[in-house]
Design a protein around this motif. Structure first.
Motif, PDB file in Angstrom:
ATOM      1  N   LYS A  75     -55.635  -4.136 -56.778  1.00  0.00           N
ATOM      2  CA  LYS A  75     -54.469  -4.198 -57.670  1.00  0.00           C
ATOM      3  C   LYS A  75     -53.449  -5.218 -57.167  1.00  0.00           C
ATOM      4  CE  LYS A  75     -54.586   0.489 -59.527  1.00  0.00           C
ATOM      5  NZ  LYS A  75     -53.941   1.817 -59.535  1.00  0.00           N
ATOM      6  N   SER A  76     -53.193  -5.201 -55.882  1.00  0.00           N
ATOM      7  CA  SER A  76     -52.227  -6.126 -55.293  1.00  0.00           C
ATOM      8  C   SER A  76     -52.670  -7.578 -55.468  1.00  0.00           C
ATOM      9  CB  SER A  76     -52.052  -5.804 -53.809  1.00  0.00           C
ATOM     10  OG  SER A  76     -51.244  -6.756 -53.186  1.00  0.00           O
ATOM     11  N   MET A  77     -53.958  -7.833 -55.283  1.00  0.00           N
ATOM     12  CA  MET A  77     -54.473  -9.197 -55.339  1.00  0.00           C
ATOM     13  C   MET A  77     -54.504  -9.748 -56.769  1.00  0.00           C
ATOM     14  SD  MET A  77     -55.543 -11.653 -53.402  1.00  0.00           S
ATOM     15  CE  MET A  77     -56.276 -11.144 -51.885  1.00  0.00           C
ATOM     16  N   ILE A  78     -54.802  -8.902 -57.753  1.00  0.00           N
ATOM     17  CA  ILE A  78     -55.022  -9.426 -59.107  1.00  0.00           C
ATOM     18  C   ILE A  78     -53.852  -9.217 -60.063  1.00  0.00           C
ATOM     19  CG2 ILE A  78     -57.517  -9.123 -58.889  1.00  0.00           C
ATOM     20  CD1 ILE A  78     -57.298  -6.701 -60.786  1.00  0.00           C
TER      21      ILE A  78
ATOM     22  N   ARG B 280     -58.830 -17.171 -62.582  1.00  0.00           N
ATOM     23  CA  ARG B 280     -58.005 -16.728 -61.448  1.00  0.00           C
ATOM     24  C   ARG B 280     -58.397 -15.334 -60.981  1.00  0.00           C
ATOM     25  NH1 ARG B 280     -52.125 -16.823 -62.610  1.00  0.00           N
ATOM     26  NH2 ARG B 280     -51.933 -16.230 -60.447  1.00  0.00           N
ATOM     27  N   LEU B 281     -58.725 -14.457 -61.940  1.00  0.00           N
ATOM     28  CA  LEU B 281     -59.161 -13.109 -61.576  1.00  0.00           C
ATOM     29  C   LEU B 281     -60.392 -13.178 -60.681  1.00  0.00           C
ATOM     30  CD1 LEU B 281     -59.291  -9.987 -61.804  1.00  0.00           C
ATOM     31  CD2 LEU B 281     -60.629 -10.327 -63.886  1.00  0.00           C
ATOM     32  N   GLU B 282     -61.389 -13.959 -61.098  1.00  0.00           N
ATOM     33  CA  GLU B 282     -62.625 -14.051 -60.320  1.00  0.00           C
ATOM     34  C   GLU B 282     -62.373 -14.652 -58.938  1.00  0.00           C
ATOM     35  OE1 GLU B 282     -65.644 -15.876 -62.763  1.00  0.00           O
ATOM     36  OE2 GLU B 282     -65.603 -14.219 -64.194  1.00  0.00           O
TER      37      GLU B 282
ATOM     38  N   LEU C 280     -62.839 -12.606 -55.206  1.00  0.00           N
ATOM     39  CA  LEU C 280     -63.631 -13.142 -54.100  1.00  0.00           C
ATOM     40  C   LEU C 280     -62.903 -13.033 -52.759  1.00  0.00           C
ATOM     41  CD1 LEU C 280     -65.110 -16.328 -55.794  1.00  0.00           C
ATOM     42  CD2 LEU C 280     -66.376 -14.296 -55.092  1.00  0.00           C
ATOM     43  N   GLN C 281     -61.568 -12.855 -52.815  1.00  0.00           N
ATOM     44  CA  GLN C 281     -60.762 -12.831 -51.601  1.00  0.00           C
ATOM     45  C   GLN C 281     -60.446 -11.425 -51.092  1.00  0.00           C
ATOM     46  OE1 GLN C 281     -57.267 -15.106 -52.581  1.00  0.00           O
ATOM     47  NE2 GLN C 281     -58.447 -16.923 -53.110  1.00  0.00           N
TER      48      GLN C 281
END
Length: 190
Positions: A32-35, A62-64, A68-69
């Protein structure tokens, strides 16, 4: 009706014991934090996977990249989720997916199906056979190769409670995992 979702596969969390939920909650929080800046999402934890369901518009690329991170994710698949298990609709979407995403250079395919919903009228081999036949009817330039296919449309018919059916596209493996595996192999060789 179909909607695009992402099926997230995670690493060693499944090996944890009674405290697995703590690791799952942390992974979902990290996702959640990343996306969050790429759009709004409904995130659902299920047995063995996490489903990310975009709500409204979102930045797919950007989501994909962000997924990946995220540490702990070993890969994900973009999939289409259906409100009902109508085999004709699902077959049509599988053919549309091939039109939109598969290079004309890829000439062979293999259908893989997993059916956990035993109330669905076709079993897994029948789904493979019927969906393969529909694809061949729509795409006569393709041929079936079960040993070395160029691509695999995957179907999952599951969860009789939610009436869920999925057509999955290719898996995306996270680079972090690949580099860790390569490093591990290098250490073993030394």
């Amino acid at each position: 009706m179909k909607s695009t979702v992402y099926l997230v596969k995670y690493g060693e969390i499944f090996t944890k014991g009674d405290n697995r939920y703590i690791f799952m909650d942390t992974l979902v929080k990290n996702i959640k934090s990343m996306i969050r800046e790429t759009g709004k999402y409904e995130i659902v934890k299920e047995q063995g996977r996490i489903i990310i369901n975009p709500v409204g518009e979102y930045d797919e690329e950007r989501l994909e990249k962000k997924l990946l991170q995220v540490f702990g994710i070993i890969g994900f698949s973009k999939a289409y989720m259906f409100d009902e298990k109508d085999f004709e609709v699902i077959s049509k979407v599988a053919c549309e997916y091939i039109d939109e995403n598969i290079s004309p250079l890829k000439k062979t395919f293999k259908v893989e199906a997993k059916r956990s919903d035993k109330s669905f009228p076709l079993n897994s081999p029948q789904i493979c056979r019927e969906l393969g036949s529909k694809i061949l009817d729509e795409k006569p330039e393709l041929s079936v190769d079960v040993n070395n296919p160029s691509f695999k449309p995957i179907s999952k018919f599951a969860d009789e409670a939610r009436d869920l059916a999925l057509v999955m596209s290719k898996d995306i493996t996270c680079g972090q995992v690949e580099s860790v595996i390569k490093k591990s192999c290098a250490y073993i060789k030394e």
